[in-house]
Design an enzyme around this catalytic site. Structure first.
Site, PDB file in Angstrom:
ATOM      1  N   GLY A 175     -21.628  62.166  72.140  1.00  0.00           N
ATOM      2  CA  GLY A 175     -22.151  63.463  72.577  1.00  0.00           C
ATOM      3  C   GLY A 175     -22.888  63.321  73.883  1.00  0.00           C
ATOM      4  O   GLY A 175     -23.274  62.211  74.267  1.00  0.00           O
TER       5      GLY A 175
ATOM      6  N   HIS B 100     -15.557  54.341  73.190  1.00  0.00           N
ATOM      7  CA  HIS B 100     -14.723  55.406  72.604  1.00  0.00           C
ATOM      8  C   HIS B 100     -13.382  54.850  72.117  1.00  0.00           C
ATOM      9  O   HIS B 100     -12.495  54.576  72.934  1.00  0.00           O
ATOM     10  CB  HIS B 100     -14.468  56.493  73.648  1.00  0.00           C
ATOM     11  CG  HIS B 100     -15.665  57.330  73.923  1.00  0.00           C
ATOM     12  ND1 HIS B 100     -16.035  58.388  73.130  1.00  0.00           N
ATOM     13  CD2 HIS B 100     -16.589  57.261  74.893  1.00  0.00           C
ATOM     14  CE1 HIS B 100     -17.142  58.931  73.592  1.00  0.00           C
ATOM     15  NE2 HIS B 100     -17.495  58.267  74.677  1.00  0.00           N
TER      16      HIS B 100
ATOM     17  N   LYS C 148      -1.350  71.331  68.484  1.00  0.00           N
ATOM     18  CA  LYS C 148      -0.082  71.811  69.051  1.00  0.00           C
ATOM     19  C   LYS C 148       1.109  70.888  68.729  1.00  0.00           C
ATOM     20  O   LYS C 148       2.172  71.364  68.330  1.00  0.00           O
ATOM     21  CB  LYS C 148      -0.233  71.925  70.572  1.00  0.00           C
ATOM     22  CG  LYS C 148       0.910  72.621  71.253  1.00  0.00           C
ATOM     23  CD  LYS C 148       0.590  74.070  71.420  1.00  0.00           C
ATOM     24  CE  LYS C 148       1.709  74.848  72.041  1.00  0.00           C
ATOM     25  NZ  LYS C 148       1.321  76.272  72.147  1.00  0.00           N
TER      26      LYS C 148
ATOM     27  N   CYS D 237     -20.800  55.871  70.067  1.00  0.00           N
ATOM     28  CA  CYS D 237     -21.715  56.213  71.167  1.00  0.00           C
ATOM     29  C   CYS D 237     -22.968  56.917  70.653  1.00  0.00           C
ATOM     30  O   CYS D 237     -23.783  56.302  70.002  1.00  0.00           O
ATOM     31  CB  CYS D 237     -20.995  57.025  72.226  1.00  0.00           C
ATOM     32  SG  CYS D 237     -19.698  56.078  72.978  1.00  0.00           S
ATOM     33  N   TYR D 238     -23.090  58.237  70.868  1.00  0.00           N
ATOM     34  CA  TYR D 238     -24.276  58.944  70.366  1.00  0.00           C
ATOM     35  C   TYR D 238     -24.458  58.664  68.874  1.00  0.00           C
ATOM     36  O   TYR D 238     -25.566  58.402  68.388  1.00  0.00           O
ATOM     37  CB  TYR D 238     -24.134  60.453  70.603  1.00  0.00           C
ATOM     38  CG  TYR D 238     -25.356  61.249  70.177  1.00  0.00           C
ATOM     39  CD1 TYR D 238     -26.372  61.518  71.086  1.00  0.00           C
ATOM     40  CD2 TYR D 238     -25.500  61.696  68.859  1.00  0.00           C
ATOM     41  CE1 TYR D 238     -27.505  62.226  70.699  1.00  0.00           C
ATOM     42  CE2 TYR D 238     -26.631  62.386  68.463  1.00  0.00           C
ATOM     43  CZ  TYR D 238     -27.627  62.653  69.388  1.00  0.00           C
ATOM     44  OH  TYR D 238     -28.749  63.339  69.005  1.00  0.00           O
TER      45      TYR D 238
ATOM     46  N   ASP E 280       3.965  78.728  68.916  1.00  0.00           N
ATOM     47  CA  ASP E 280       3.079  78.992  67.780  1.00  0.00           C
ATOM     48  C   ASP E 280       3.567  80.158  66.925  1.00  0.00           C
ATOM     49  O   ASP E 280       3.675  80.044  65.707  1.00  0.00           O
ATOM     50  CB  ASP E 280       1.647  79.280  68.262  1.00  0.00           C
ATOM     51  CG  ASP E 280       1.137  78.194  69.191  1.00  0.00           C
ATOM     52  OD1 ASP E 280       1.744  77.113  69.201  1.00  0.00           O
ATOM     53  OD2 ASP E 280       0.154  78.437  69.907  1.00  0.00           O
ATOM     54  N   SER E 281       3.888  81.287  67.586  1.00  0.00           N
ATOM     55  CA  SER E 281       4.288  82.441  66.781  1.00  0.00           C
ATOM     56  C   SER E 281       5.673  82.228  66.168  1.00  0.00           C
ATOM     57  O   SER E 281       5.961  82.741  65.078  1.00  0.00           O
ATOM     58  CB  SER E 281       4.233  83.738  67.591  1.00  0.00           C
ATOM     59  OG  SER E 281       5.138  83.698  68.663  1.00  0.00           O
ATOM     60  N   SER E 282       6.540  81.453  66.825  1.00  0.00           N
ATOM     61  CA  SER E 282       7.866  81.198  66.251  1.00  0.00           C
ATOM     62  C   SER E 282       7.741  80.319  65.007  1.00  0.00           C
ATOM     63  O   SER E 282       8.408  80.550  63.996  1.00  0.00           O
ATOM     64  CB  SER E 282       8.785  80.504  67.258  1.00  0.00           C
ATOM     65  OG  SER E 282       8.911  81.292  68.404  1.00  0.00           O
TER      66      SER E 282
ATOM     67  N   GLU F  57     -11.134  56.507  70.634  1.00  0.00           N
ATOM     68  CA  GLU F  57     -10.134  57.578  70.603  1.00  0.00           C
ATOM     69  C   GLU F  57      -9.408  57.779  71.930  1.00  0.00           C
ATOM     70  O   GLU F  57      -8.383  58.438  71.975  1.00  0.00           O
ATOM     71  CB  GLU F  57     -10.792  58.890  70.152  1.00  0.00           C
ATOM     72  CG  GLU F  57     -11.815  59.501  71.110  1.00  0.00           C
ATOM     73  CD  GLU F  57     -13.229  58.903  70.999  1.00  0.00           C
ATOM     74  OE1 GLU F  57     -13.358  57.795  70.449  1.00  0.00           O
ATOM     75  OE2 GLU F  57     -14.188  59.540  71.476  1.00  0.00           O
TER      76      GLU F  57
ATOM     77  N   SER G 194       6.370  86.160  70.007  1.00  0.00           N
ATOM     78  CA  SER G 194       6.493  86.218  71.462  1.00  0.00           C
ATOM     79  C   SER G 194       7.612  85.318  71.964  1.00  0.00           C
ATOM     80  O   SER G 194       7.948  85.338  73.136  1.00  0.00           O
ATOM     81  CB  SER G 194       5.182  85.740  72.089  1.00  0.00           C
ATOM     82  OG  SER G 194       5.008  84.358  71.811  1.00  0.00           O
ATOM     83  N   GLY G 195       8.171  84.513  71.044  1.00  0.00           N
ATOM     84  CA  GLY G 195       9.156  83.529  71.487  1.00  0.00           C
ATOM     85  C   GLY G 195       8.486  82.203  71.810  1.00  0.00           C
ATOM     86  O   GLY G 195       9.155  81.200  72.029  1.00  0.00           O
ATOM     87  N   GLY G 196       7.153  82.190  71.848  1.00  0.00           N
ATOM     88  CA  GLY G 196       6.407  80.954  72.094  1.00  0.00           C
ATOM     89  C   GLY G 196       6.415  80.076  70.843  1.00  0.00           C
ATOM     90  O   GLY G 196       6.813  80.520  69.763  1.00  0.00           O
TER      91      GLY G 196
END
Ligand code: XMP
Length: 504
Positions: free
Chosen positions: A51, A164, A360, A79-80, A221-223, A166, A217-219
């Site tokens: 952080g 880190h 995603k 770290c933090y 996520d919505s597809s 990650e 929308s064809g994108g």
């Protein structure tokens, strides 16, 4: 689903990445705020993130340490998180004069389970200013080249690392996380295939026979959301609003795609309405507000009173962003899925967000196991306000036509030259300035265009894509030859930050 491995968010820009890396290792993980420790149930392991704050500040973020101990599970402070644990175990923290940021070297000690399988020395990524004065009881697991401890074991379950694991700049970061999770009892397994079955069951249960409406929308996520609802056999109306701010042939392509996968959609052509409402407006935020308001109006007009539940393709990063609202990212631009009408429905518990646990790339994976074509799951993100944010200043049909045609050439060549899948996003934006040129022996006075292609992991930061000069030359030549109204093409070499991915 068993309880997730809990990552406690102390505000580092990398915290989401810890969750992602754990999922990449095949375990389920979720992010929690420090005050939510008791809501984690009994997680098989806990990671305290890094952080930006200092544990020495009077109101430094803290954790319910007694409860953390009661959990009796492995805990890793990063770290933090490490500095906080160091204090809890009776050590000290000293303010640093400068921030140590960037690469360093890890020399692991023999026999530490956390660093099993690591090479004798490897690169680690640091980002801190305070330093730990370790409690006497702590064991040193690794040092840097100056002999300063960068990894400590506080007792049989509590560990701390000053770097880190990650970020990709830490050579064996994933191995360190894997070793740590190896100490956990029965960590929850995570694969998209099994998650899909769980999602289908959960969604059916949540919908409980009610009627759902879902905007498409064809994108990606919505597809994927539509494919999931379809697979779950849920009674859904799929509505596609053509805002007139879409890419070339997009409306026809979206219709064709859904036909292919057997989902019937209702298309509403509202392009005239949108262009009319945007006429004369050039302020970016106002443009976004107009589009957001109108979208909701058109969408709910079409739905009528028919809707019992609204399905939205919200992803995990959006959930995290709203949970940590007040963050800079959430106030830079008005995103059009945060409008009043939807917030009202949310308050009435009438919004379902089946993808809200996923990142995603996991949504793309889910789309694949649900049988969506690669063309859809591999698609670049496209902003809700569409080409309006790629058309600075006033939006007109003439400008949109130029953007559409140039964008089409650009994307087509990226596909042909096998670059499309190597960039996060690519598009053409119109620069609302005409410049002088020569076309066919005659003076021309036409718009300039900017091409943007970026690489990114999560859209929070982005690097401009290093497309080959030859390809850029080919794209520019084709645009200048084929797209009427343009006589100059530029390539955008701005990173985010400070630039954003879109122009507005
Ligand atoms: P920026 O321009 O903020 O974009 O760097 C980050 C990512 O978000 C997308 N974007 C949006 N997506 N509604 C969306 O659904 C929006 O209003 C919106 N604005 C930007 C952008 O395309 C990029 O992937």
């Amino acid at each position: 689903m068993q309880n997730a491995i809990a990552v406690i968010d102390f505000g580092s820009q990398y915290t989401q990445l810890i969750v992602r890396r754990i999922r990449e290792l095949g375990y389920f993980s979720r992010l929690y705020q420090p005050g939510e420790l008791r809501e984690t149930g009994k997680p098989p392991a806990v990671i305290l993130s890094g952080g930006p704050r200092s544990t020495l500040e009077p109101d430094a973020p803290d954790i319910d340490f007694d409860y953390l101990r009661e959990l009796n599970v492995p805990v890793l402070g990063v770290c933090y998180g490490m500095q906080l644990l160091n204090l809890k175990f009776g050590g000290g923290v000293k303010p640093g004069n400068t921030r140590e940021y960037g690469p360093a070297t890890l020399l692991p000690k023999d026999g530490s389970a956390l660093f099993e399988g690591l090479t004798d020395r490897s690169q680690i990524w640091m980002s801190h200013s305070d330093t730990c004065q370790r409690p006497d009881s702590a064991t040193i697991l690794g040092e840097n080249l100056d002999g300063i401890p960068v990894a400590l074991q506080f007792d049989d379950r509590f560990f701390g690392i000053q770097f880190h694991p990650e970020v990709s700049h830490t050579d064996h970061g994933k191995r360190v996380l894997e070793n740590f999770l190896g100490l956990a009892e029965d960590p929850p397994e995570f694969t998209i295939d099994s998650f899909k079955d769980e999602l289908l069951a959960q969604t059916r249960e949540q919908v409980a026979g009610r009627k759902v409406v879902c905007g498409v929308s064809g994108g990606v996520d919505s597809s994927v959301l539509a494919a999931l609802l379809h697979e779950a056999g849920i009674d859904t109306r799929y509505i596609f609003v053509d805002t007139g701010l879409l890419r070339k042939n997009e409306s026809a392509e979206v219709n064709e795609l859904f036909k292919q996968v057997g989902i019937g959609i209702e298309t509403i052509d509202a392009s005239e309405k949108f262009l009319g409402a945007l006429a004369g407006e050039s302020d970016p935020e106002e443009k976004r507000r107009i589009i957001g308001r109108l979208f909701v109006e058109v969408f709910f007009d079409a739905v009528g009173d028919d809707v019992e539940l609204l399905a939205q393709g919200t992803l995990y990063p959006d959930v995290i962003e709203s949970a940590t609202s007040g963050s800079i990212a959430s106030t830079i631009k008005t995103h059009h899925n945060r409008v009043d009408r939807i917030m009202e429905l949310k308050a009435e518990d009438r919004v379902i967000e089946p993808l809200h646990e996923l990142f995603k790339d996991e949504v793309r994976e889910l789309g694949r196991v649900l049988g969506l074509p690669e063309k859809v799951v591999g698609r670049h993100p496209f902003p809700g306000p569409g080409l309006a944010v790629r058309c600075p200043g006033e939006v007109t049909e003439e400008k949109l036509e130029i953007i559409r045609n140039a964008d089409h050439v650009f994307i087509d060549l990226l596909h042909q030259r096998d670059w499309y899948d190597h960039v996060w996003q690519a598009y053409a934006a119109l620069i609302p300035t005409k410049t002088v040129g020569v076309k066919g022996d005659e003076r021309s006075y036409e718009f300039a265009l900017s091409l943007r292609a970026v690489t990114s992991e999560d859209a929070m930061t982005a690097e401009w894509a290093h497309l080959p000069y030859e390809l850029l030359g080919e794209i520019s030549n084709r645009i200048l030859n084929e797209v009427a109204g343009v006589n100059r093409v530029l390539y955008d070499i701005s990173t985010k930050p400070p630039a954003s991915i879109e122009w507005e």
